[in-house]
Design a protein around this motif. Structure first.
Motif, short mmCIF file in Angstrom:
data_model
loop_
_atom_site.label_atom_id
_atom_site.label_comp_id
_atom_site.label_asym_id
_atom_site.label_seq_id
_atom_site.Cartn_x
_atom_site.Cartn_y
_atom_site.Cartn_z
N ILE B 14 -29.07 83.89 32.23
CA ILE B 14 -30.06 84.33 31.06
C ILE B 14 -29.60 84.19 29.85
O ILE B 14 -28.35 84.75 29.50
CB ILE B 14 -30.48 85.77 31.54
N TYR B 15 -30.05 83.34 28.81
CA TYR B 15 -29.94 83.53 27.41
C TYR B 15 -30.95 84.10 26.67
O TYR B 15 -32.23 83.91 26.80
CB TYR B 15 -29.90 81.89 27.02
N ASP B 16 -30.55 85.28 26.01
CA ASP B 16 -31.71 86.02 25.09
C ASP B 16 -32.92 86.40 25.82
O ASP B 16 -33.70 86.05 25.58
CB ASP B 16 -31.87 85.12 23.74
N GLY B 17 -32.71 86.79 27.31
CA GLY B 17 -33.75 87.14 28.19
C GLY B 17 -34.69 85.99 28.65
O GLY B 17 -35.41 86.40 29.26
N LYS B 19 -34.53 83.03 31.24
CA LYS B 19 -34.00 82.53 32.30
C LYS B 19 -33.57 80.98 32.41
O LYS B 19 -34.58 80.38 32.46
CB LYS B 19 -34.84 82.76 33.54
N VAL B 20 -32.56 80.49 32.26
CA VAL B 20 -32.23 79.10 31.66
C VAL B 20 -32.01 78.51 33.18
O VAL B 20 -32.33 77.40 33.59
CB VAL B 20 -30.98 78.99 30.89
N LEU B 21 -31.38 79.32 34.22
CA LEU B 21 -31.19 78.91 35.55
C LEU B 21 -31.83 80.00 36.47
O LEU B 21 -31.37 81.20 36.14
CB LEU B 21 -29.69 78.62 35.69
N GLY B 38 -32.77 65.68 34.31
CA GLY B 38 -33.96 66.41 33.78
C GLY B 38 -33.95 66.31 32.43
O GLY B 38 -33.16 65.63 31.87
N PRO B 39 -35.23 66.90 32.01
CA PRO B 39 -35.64 66.71 30.36
C PRO B 39 -34.62 67.49 29.77
O PRO B 39 -34.03 68.48 30.28
CB PRO B 39 -36.97 66.89 30.47
N SER B 40 -34.56 67.35 28.19
CA SER B 40 -34.01 68.14 27.60
C SER B 40 -34.20 69.69 27.79
O SER B 40 -35.23 69.98 27.85
CB SER B 40 -34.02 67.77 26.10
N GLY B 41 -33.20 70.48 27.70
CA GLY B 41 -33.27 71.95 27.87
C GLY B 41 -33.70 72.47 29.20
O GLY B 41 -33.89 73.70 29.34
N CYS B 42 -33.33 71.50 30.34
CA CYS B 42 -33.85 72.09 31.61
C CYS B 42 -32.62 72.80 32.36
O CYS B 42 -32.42 73.31 33.29
CB CYS B 42 -34.18 70.90 32.36
N GLY B 43 -31.40 72.91 31.48
CA GLY B 43 -30.37 73.73 31.98
C GLY B 43 -29.16 72.80 32.73
O GLY B 43 -28.26 73.34 33.53
N LYS B 44 -29.05 71.52 32.58
CA LYS B 44 -28.06 70.65 32.87
C LYS B 44 -26.78 71.12 32.40
O LYS B 44 -25.87 71.25 33.20
CB LYS B 44 -28.40 69.25 32.71
N THR B 45 -26.69 70.97 31.05
CA THR B 45 -25.47 71.33 30.63
C THR B 45 -24.84 72.88 30.80
O THR B 45 -23.75 73.15 30.95
CB THR B 45 -25.52 71.32 28.97
N THR B 46 -25.85 73.76 30.78
CA THR B 46 -25.53 75.12 31.37
C THR B 46 -24.87 75.25 32.62
O THR B 46 -23.88 75.71 33.11
CB THR B 46 -26.85 75.85 31.37
N THR B 47 -25.44 74.01 33.78
CA THR B 47 -24.83 74.35 34.91
C THR B 47 -23.59 73.56 35.04
O THR B 47 -22.68 74.20 35.64
CB THR B 47 -25.82 73.09 35.82
N ASP B 160 -20.74 65.05 30.62
CA ASP B 160 -21.85 65.66 30.21
C ASP B 160 -22.38 64.41 29.19
O ASP B 160 -22.10 64.32 28.12
CB ASP B 160 -21.84 66.85 29.35
N GLU B 161 -23.45 63.70 29.76
CA GLU B 161 -24.12 62.87 28.79
C GLU B 161 -23.23 61.77 28.01
O GLU B 161 -23.28 61.78 26.76
CB GLU B 161 -25.22 63.33 27.84
N PRO B 162 -21.99 61.17 28.94
CA PRO B 162 -20.93 60.89 28.28
C PRO B 162 -21.33 59.39 27.33
O PRO B 162 -20.78 59.11 26.44
CB PRO B 162 -20.04 60.33 29.16
#
Ligand SMILES: Nc1ncnc2c1ncn2[C@@H]1O[C@H](COP(=O)(O)OP(=O)(O)OP(=O)(O)O)[C@@H](O)[C@H]1O
Ligand SMILES: [Mg+2]
Lengths: 269, 357
Positions: B14-17, B19-21, B38-47, B160-162
């Motif tokens: 959870i970031y700032d309330g 739910k990212v994952l 997945g599209p931008s902001g879907c939580g790939k980098t976070t994973t 990560d998106e190398p």
């Protein structure tokens, strides 16, 4: 052509207020009262009184620069890593005193440090040994550190907060502990900021006469005081200029030394 | 089960309330090329950051080789990361960059020198030891970042998106390079991208994510040919997605037209999404197909022509090597085998599907 002509007013400014005064200093420094060429004004640094002042200046500047660095680096490091720091508020607090008149800030320390001043009275009240550092080199270092600390914090903070977070992550990822990351990655990358911080604290410390006059009670002469006296007390503009030239050599020397490490990124002021 | 190398169990971040994952479950096997797509902001980098140890999940566990490593710092984990913007150490030359991890782990000088040579050979940059990172092109810097990571012989390489910052030609070259390196090293690559073509080209397995949920896990063929929902179908390649009604097994109604298909088990009169890939739409003489329409747009794409055909008030995207000029009347036919029927998602962010990799 267009670009070049734009720079003329600045060149004129530089000529009128930088080059010409500098030439005057050089002229005075290299002549005697009759206008004849002499190296005696430069040699005046060798007199016991003058060289003592110069070495004391170098020593105290060195000390206060070192103290500033030791205080500023951890602070900049912590601030650049914390949410509070990144919001800029704490940095703002540290810069705030710079908005107040320099003389006033130093005078405030006189009131605080003076015999029967605020701190001394406080110590007396609590039955502690009297707090007597006014009119000592320690008081001068105190003043220098207080006055010039922001000039150390700012460039270091600036450089550290610009270091790519992923570069730090990469070091951790490759097995470095947080301490190894600090001294193998963060510190070397922050060197430009450290160098410009050192320059910006060391040079004004070396040339100051206000701090030593106020907090040294006129008993401790720094090279800045000596030069001031030569000019203001009407002793000799020639000797004053000669000593200035010698001091300039030290300043240029320290700048050359630092520019060797500095790739320009740390210059923020 | 197979031999699970690393596993994410019930991960919530959870970031700032926000739910990212959300209760993410996923595991990765040895010696595979896996892609998080997945599209931008879907939580790939976070994973990826949770796998690498740069982020701790709010809930759930990370298991590596049977051990819980959720709170283990990155320097203690047996995996290495290649960051999106290279993140090379600019104050060190290439050899020092590559040697960084080895020096920390206290390897001998001879060993390190050998490894540097080997790694530079692997990434096709022999002789670059003394160069500084700033003097290298983007593609070269990226390859050094890979070399710097793999010399430590990680069990898993996180990327990560190398290739994100590289131009198309270089990107395609690097895709083949990466596949070659993976086969040569025999380790698991976990690769993050939002480029579906890249994912289809390189992966053994693709994990399609959206809004913190896993949408589908499967081989590139599975994902392309049998998307489980409209999101996946839309995200992977171009497609026509139409609302339809499954009248009975093997019969679907799209805009009142009956199409034969091969899907069964949806029940009767069930609303569904119908996916038809543009290359599967066959154009012919008017009256010879299932329905008629008029060509409304035509673009030349190199390998094929891309056309839009208006039929039943709908635009049909068509790709064909045969050109039909704008305004021409055509018929549309679709092989029953190429009609993909999908349940409508229950809500915007559909429940996570957990499948075996
Ligand atoms: N440190 C953070 N603080 C607050 N929110 C964050 C943070 N990191 C990521 N987010 C949010 O989490 C969500 C997922 O981010 P993430 O970086 O995982 O996306 P992504 O799938 O990698 O996207 P992209 O393809 O653009 O890189 C985004 O909405 C992002 O704004
Ligand atoms: Mg990302």
């Amino acid at each position: 052509m267009y670009r070049k002509s734009l720079s003329y007013p600045y060149l004129l400014w530089a000529a009128a207020f930088i080059i010409i005064p500098l030439l005057f200093i050089v002229y005075y420094g290299l002549t005697d009262r009759t206008g004849a060429f002499t190296l005696e004004n430069l040699a005046a640094i060798a007199t016991a009184e003058h060289s003592k002042a110069l070495f004391l200046s170098l020593g105290l500047s060195f000390l206060s620069t070192a103290i500033c660095l030791l205080l500023a680096y951890p602070l900049a490091l912590i601030l650049s890593g914390s949410r509070l720091g990144r919001s800029g508020f704490v940095i703002f607090l540290f810069i705030l005193p710079m908005w107040m008149n320099f003389l006033l800030r130093t005078l405030a320390w006189v009131v605080l440090l003076d015999t029967n001043g605020v701190l001394d009275s406080l110590f007396k009240l609590m039955g502690l040994p009297r707090f007597k550092i006014i009119n000592t080199p320690a008081a001068i270092v105190f003043g220098m550190v207080y006055d010039f600390l922001p000039f150390m914090i700012l460039p270091i903070y600036n450089v550290i907060s610009k270091i790519d977070k992923n570069v730090v992550n990469a070091a951790r990822d490759l097995g470095a502990s947080s301490f190894q990351t600090l001294y193998k990655i963060i510190f070397p990358l922050s060197l430009p900021g450290v160098i410009s911080g050192i320059t910006m604290v060391f040079i004004p410390s070396l040339t100051t006469f206000v701090i030593s006059t106020l907090l040294g009670g006129g008993k401790i002469l720094l090279i800045g005081n000596v030069i001031e006296q030569e000019f203001m007390k009407g002793t000799s503009w020639h000797v004053g200029s000669g000593l200035s030239l010698v001091l300039m050599l030290f300043i240029i020397g320290s700048m050359v030394l630092s520019s060797k490490y500095d790739n320009g990124e740390g210059n923020v002021l | 089960m197979g031999n699970r190398l690393i596993e994410l169990q019930n991960i919530t971040k959870i970031y700032d309330g926000h739910k990212v994952l959300d209760d993410l479950n996923l595991y990765f096997n040895e010696n595979k090329f896996l892609t998080l797509l997945g599209p931008s902001g879907c939580g790939k980098t976070t994973t990826l950051r949770i796998l690498g140890g740069f982020e701790t999940p709010d809930e759930g566990r990370v298991i590596f080789g049977g051990e819980d490593i959720t709170s283990l710092p990155p320097n203690k984990r047996q995996l290495n990361t290649v960051f999106q913007k290279y993140a090379l150490f600019t104050h060190m030359n290439i050899a020092e960059n590559i040697a960084f991890g080895l020096k920390i782990s206290g390897k001998s000088k001879a060993y390190i020198d050998d490894k540097i040579k080997y790694a530079l050979k692997l990434v096709n940059l022999e002789g670059y030891e003394k160069r500084m990172p700033d003097s290298l092109s983007g593609g070269q810097q990226q390859r050094i970042a890979i070399a710097r990571a793999i010399v430590n012989e990680p069990k898993i390489l996180l990327l990560d998106e190398p290739l994100g910052a590289l131009d198309l030609k270089l990107r395609q070259e690097m895709q083949y390079e990466l596949i070659r390196m993976k086969n040569e090293l025999g380790i698991t690559f976990i690769y993050v991208t939002h480029d579906q073509e890249e994912a289809l080209t390189m992966s053994d397995t693709i994990v399609v994510m959206n809004q913190g949920y896993i949408q589908q896990i499967g081989t590139p063929e599975d994902i392309y040919n049998e998307p489980t929902n409209a999101f996946v179908a839309d995200f992977i390649g171009d497609s026509n997605i139409f609302p339809g009604t499954m009248l009975e097994d093997k019969v679907v109604d799209i805009f009142g037209i009956i199409f034969p298909c091969v899907d069964t088990g949806f029940g009767r009169n069930r609303p569904v999404d119908v996916v038809i890939r543009p290359e599967d739409v066959e154009l012919g003489e008017p009256g010879c197909g299932t329905l008629d329409g008029v060509v409304s747009h035509l673009i030349f794409k190199g390998v094929h022509y891309e056309m839009e055909v208006t039929a039943c008030g709908q635009e049909w995207l068509v790709q064909s090597t045969k050109m039909h000029p704008v305004g021409q009347k055509v018929s549309i036919r679709v092989d029953p085998f190429n009609i993909q029927i999908m349940n409508k998602p229950e809500s915007e962010d559909e429940e996570a599907v957990v499948l075996d990799v």
